[in-house]
Enzyme design. Structure first.
Site, PDB file in Angstrom:
ATOM      1  N   ASN A  57     -18.399  36.556   2.421  1.00 31.34           N
ATOM      2  CA  ASN A  57     -18.951  37.070   1.026  1.00 31.34           C
ATOM      3  C   ASN A  57     -20.152  37.450   1.178  1.00 31.34           C
ATOM      4  O   ASN A  57     -20.663  38.280   0.471  1.00 31.34           O
ATOM      5  CB  ASN A  57     -18.607  36.622  -0.157  1.00 31.34           C
ATOM      6  CG  ASN A  57     -19.233  34.591   0.150  1.00 31.34           C
ATOM      7  OD1 ASN A  57     -18.186  34.221   0.986  1.00 31.34           O
ATOM      8  ND2 ASN A  57     -20.257  34.427  -0.323  1.00 31.34           N
TER       9      ASN A  57
ATOM     10  N   GLN B 285     -12.848  38.367  -1.354  1.00 26.62           N
ATOM     11  CA  GLN B 285     -13.486  39.421  -1.084  1.00 26.62           C
ATOM     12  C   GLN B 285     -12.495  40.825  -0.646  1.00 26.62           C
ATOM     13  O   GLN B 285     -13.443  41.819   0.003  1.00 26.62           O
ATOM     14  CB  GLN B 285     -15.274  38.974  -0.339  1.00 26.62           C
ATOM     15  CG  GLN B 285     -16.055  38.883  -0.673  1.00 26.62           C
ATOM     16  CD  GLN B 285     -16.495  39.392  -2.051  1.00 26.62           C
ATOM     17  OE1 GLN B 285     -16.658  40.578  -2.199  1.00 26.62           O
ATOM     18  NE2 GLN B 285     -17.335  38.754  -2.846  1.00 26.62           N
TER      19      GLN B 285
ATOM     20  N   HIS C 181     -13.087  39.174 -11.108  1.00 25.53           N
ATOM     21  CA  HIS C 181     -14.425  40.120 -11.810  1.00 25.53           C
ATOM     22  C   HIS C 181     -15.429  40.692 -10.532  1.00 25.53           C
ATOM     23  O   HIS C 181     -15.798  41.667 -10.398  1.00 25.53           O
ATOM     24  CB  HIS C 181     -15.153  38.840 -12.395  1.00 25.53           C
ATOM     25  CG  HIS C 181     -15.393  38.291 -10.989  1.00 25.53           C
ATOM     26  ND1 HIS C 181     -16.505  38.140 -10.961  1.00 25.53           N
ATOM     27  CD2 HIS C 181     -15.222  37.024 -11.193  1.00 25.53           C
ATOM     28  CE1 HIS C 181     -17.512  37.275 -10.215  1.00 25.53           C
ATOM     29  NE2 HIS C 181     -16.303  36.227 -10.247  1.00 25.53           N
TER      30      HIS C 181
ATOM     31  N   THR D 184      -2.878  26.648 -22.549  1.00 27.76           N
ATOM     32  CA  THR D 184      -2.465  27.361 -22.492  1.00 27.76           C
ATOM     33  C   THR D 184      -2.435  28.517 -22.086  1.00 27.76           C
ATOM     34  O   THR D 184      -4.297  28.708 -22.214  1.00 27.76           O
ATOM     35  CB  THR D 184      -2.381  27.846 -24.588  1.00 27.76           C
ATOM     36  OG1 THR D 184      -2.457  26.326 -24.759  1.00 27.76           O
ATOM     37  CG2 THR D 184      -2.003  28.634 -25.050  1.00 27.76           C
TER      38      THR D 184
ATOM     39  N   CYS E 110     -23.739  32.342  -5.654  1.00 28.34           N
ATOM     40  CA  CYS E 110     -23.212  30.869  -6.176  1.00 28.34           C
ATOM     41  C   CYS E 110     -24.244  30.033  -5.335  1.00 28.34           C
ATOM     42  O   CYS E 110     -24.867  29.469  -5.740  1.00 28.34           O
ATOM     43  CB  CYS E 110     -22.564  30.570  -5.517  1.00 28.34           C
ATOM     44  SG  CYS E 110     -20.812  31.343  -6.420  1.00 28.34           S
TER      45      CYS E 110
HETATM   46  N1  PMP Z   1     -14.581  33.053  -3.022  1.00 23.65           N
HETATM   47  C1  PMP Z   1     -15.802  33.857  -1.938  1.00 23.65           C
HETATM   48  C2  PMP Z   1     -15.235  34.523  -1.272  1.00 23.65           C
HETATM   49  C3  PMP Z   1     -15.624  34.248  -3.272  1.00 23.65           C
HETATM   50  O1  PMP Z   1     -16.958  35.488  -2.817  1.00 23.65           O
HETATM   51  C4  PMP Z   1     -15.865  34.195  -4.169  1.00 23.65           C
HETATM   52  C5  PMP Z   1     -17.463  34.098  -5.504  1.00 23.65           C
HETATM   53  N2  PMP Z   1     -18.966  34.565  -5.558  1.00 23.65           N
HETATM   54  C6  PMP Z   1     -15.325  32.406  -5.133  1.00 23.65           C
HETATM   55  C7  PMP Z   1     -14.385  32.510  -3.988  1.00 23.65           C
HETATM   56  C8  PMP Z   1     -15.327  32.401  -6.222  1.00 23.65           C
HETATM   57  O2  PMP Z   1     -14.840  33.561  -7.009  1.00 23.65           O
HETATM   58  P1  PMP Z   1     -14.976  33.516  -8.770  1.00 23.65           P
HETATM   59  O3  PMP Z   1     -16.137  33.616  -9.228  1.00 23.65           O
HETATM   60  O4  PMP Z   1     -13.500  33.786  -9.642  1.00 23.65           O
HETATM   61  O5  PMP Z   1     -14.810  31.735  -8.825  1.00 23.65           O
END
Ligand code: PMP
Length: 380
Positions: free
Chosen positions: A150, A180, A201, A237, A324
């Site tokens: 990512n 990704q 997303h 649910t 993140c």
């Molecule tokens: N894995 C990778 C390689 C990502 O780029 C991301 C998103 N930053 C995630 C996992 C986590 O995805 P989500 O936002 O759907 O929790």
């Protein structure tokens, strides 16, 4: 506005929003209810699973709907390791995974005493296959390798890794974080993968939607228990509208995958070519074996957040590292694992593209970066 942070998230397709609303209105029943309204919602959910499997070509899998990839990674990794711990407690991953993978591994180590081996990467950010062979053992029960990184966009050799895992770690389940890559980089669907994670997303679906693909017959220890929904692996649910909106995003992405891939690759290649000509810029994304939508550069010696905000003033939205990790302000773990210096690892900027962003944007992007870098270097 030039939005170049598509690896953090994408704007939902209008069709995705539309279908979410339609399904919420028309199929509001609880899929577990016994009456017709519940049965209709349950049927729709199951049809949606089939549709996603059909579009992606992963026909030998089950789908478990989740709230996104973080949840899917947690369910897959901890669920696989705990289900297999009577066979061994050795688990393997790479040095460049997303925190939802790394932290799941760490938790297995601290809470349950699993022994983790990390596969190193070379200076291009690709995993070292010789090392993979050497660290696999008869008591290895899980291997997790991401498809596309990512931060840098480096594509990992998933097919070759699967073959090695099958030969050298016969008891291991193979998990791939495909967030990704899915819908952007083709993957051979016949590759021997047990568990595969995706997120809505990142492909113009909605936040709060995602899925875990589980090869039929794979046993996991359930982490989220309760009413037994989603094959007992994710109680709670279900969200039929979210699932259908995910299927819509998947369909759109896969139907145009080749065209989008070529479009983005052309733009990315040109950006890479022009960015390396800017004085002070270091290219972190490999020229070969990298995804068509991510370009990662560093500008050592400057405060990278300042560059980000200067670009924002010009209407260009990028990120410093993965979303993140951005707020932690630590040097990039991924770049350090590639052997980059601390200075390079703390001054990285990620440009991530999506479909329909034409080459006409390139001059503005390049000029803006070049001028801002020059200004910041001058000020220094
Ligand atoms: N894995 C990778 C390689 C990502 O780029 C991301 C998103 N930053 C995630 C996992 C986590 O995805 P989500 O936002 O759907 O929790």
């Amino acid at each position: 506005m030039i939005y170049l942070d598509n690896s953090a998230t994408t704007k939902p397709y209008p069709e995705v929003l539309h279908v979410y609303q339609q399904v919420s209105e028309r199929f509001f029943g609880n899929p577990s209810s016994l009456h017709q309204i519940g049965i209709d919602a349950s049927r729709l959910l199951n049809e949606t699973r089939k549709q996603i499997l059909h579009c992606t070509g992963f026909k030998q899998y089950e789908i478990i709907f989740t709230s996104g990839a973080t949840e899917a990674n947690n369910i897959a990794i901890k669920g696989a390791a705990l289900a297999k711990m009577n066979r061994g407690k050795h688990i393997v991953t790479t040095e460049i995974e997303h925190p939802s993978v790394t932290e799941s591994f760490e938790q297995l180590r601290t809470l349950f005493g699993f022994d983790i081996s990390y596969i190193p990467v070379d200076e291009q950010g690709h995993i070292d296959m010789t090392h993979l062979k050497e660290i696999l053992r008869p008591d290895t029960v899980l291997v997790s390798i991401m498809h596309v990184n990512n931060e840098t966009g480096a594509i990992q050799p998933i097919e070759a890794a699967a073959a090695i895992i099958r030969e050298y770690a016969k008891n291991a389940l193979f998990h791939v974080d495909a967030v990704q890559g899915l819908g952007k980089v083709t993957m051979n669907q016949q590759t021997d993968i047990d568990l595969l994670t995706m997120s809505g997303h990142k492909i113009h679906g909605l936040k709060g939607t995602g899925a875990l693909f589980l090869k039929k017959g794979t046993v996991l220890a359930p982490l989220i228990t309760g009413g037994g929904q989603e094959f007992g692996l994710r109680s709670g649910t279900e969200n039929p509208a979210g699932a259908v909106s995910l299927a819509k995003a998947v369909k759109q992405s896969f139907e145009h995958l080749e065209q989008h891939h070529h479009e983005m690759l052309a733009m990315k290649t040109e950006l890479q070519k022009q960015l390396v000509d800017i004085e002070g810029v270091v290219m972190n994304t490999p020229l070969k074996q990298s995804a068509p939508h991510i370009v990662n550069i560093s500008v050592p010696g400057i405060q990278i957040e300042v560059l980000l905000h200067m670009l924002e003033e010009k209407g260009i939205f990028v990120s410093t590292t993965s979303a993140c990790s951005a707020k932690k302000k630590e040097p990039s773990r991924v770049l350090l694992a590639m052997g980059k210096s601390e200075e390079v690892a703390k001054s990285s900027l990620r440009i991530s593209l999506t479909y329909g962003q034409g080459p006409e944007l390139i001059p503005h992007i390049i000029t803006s970066i070049a001028r801002s870098v020059k200004k910041l270097k001058g000020m220094r």
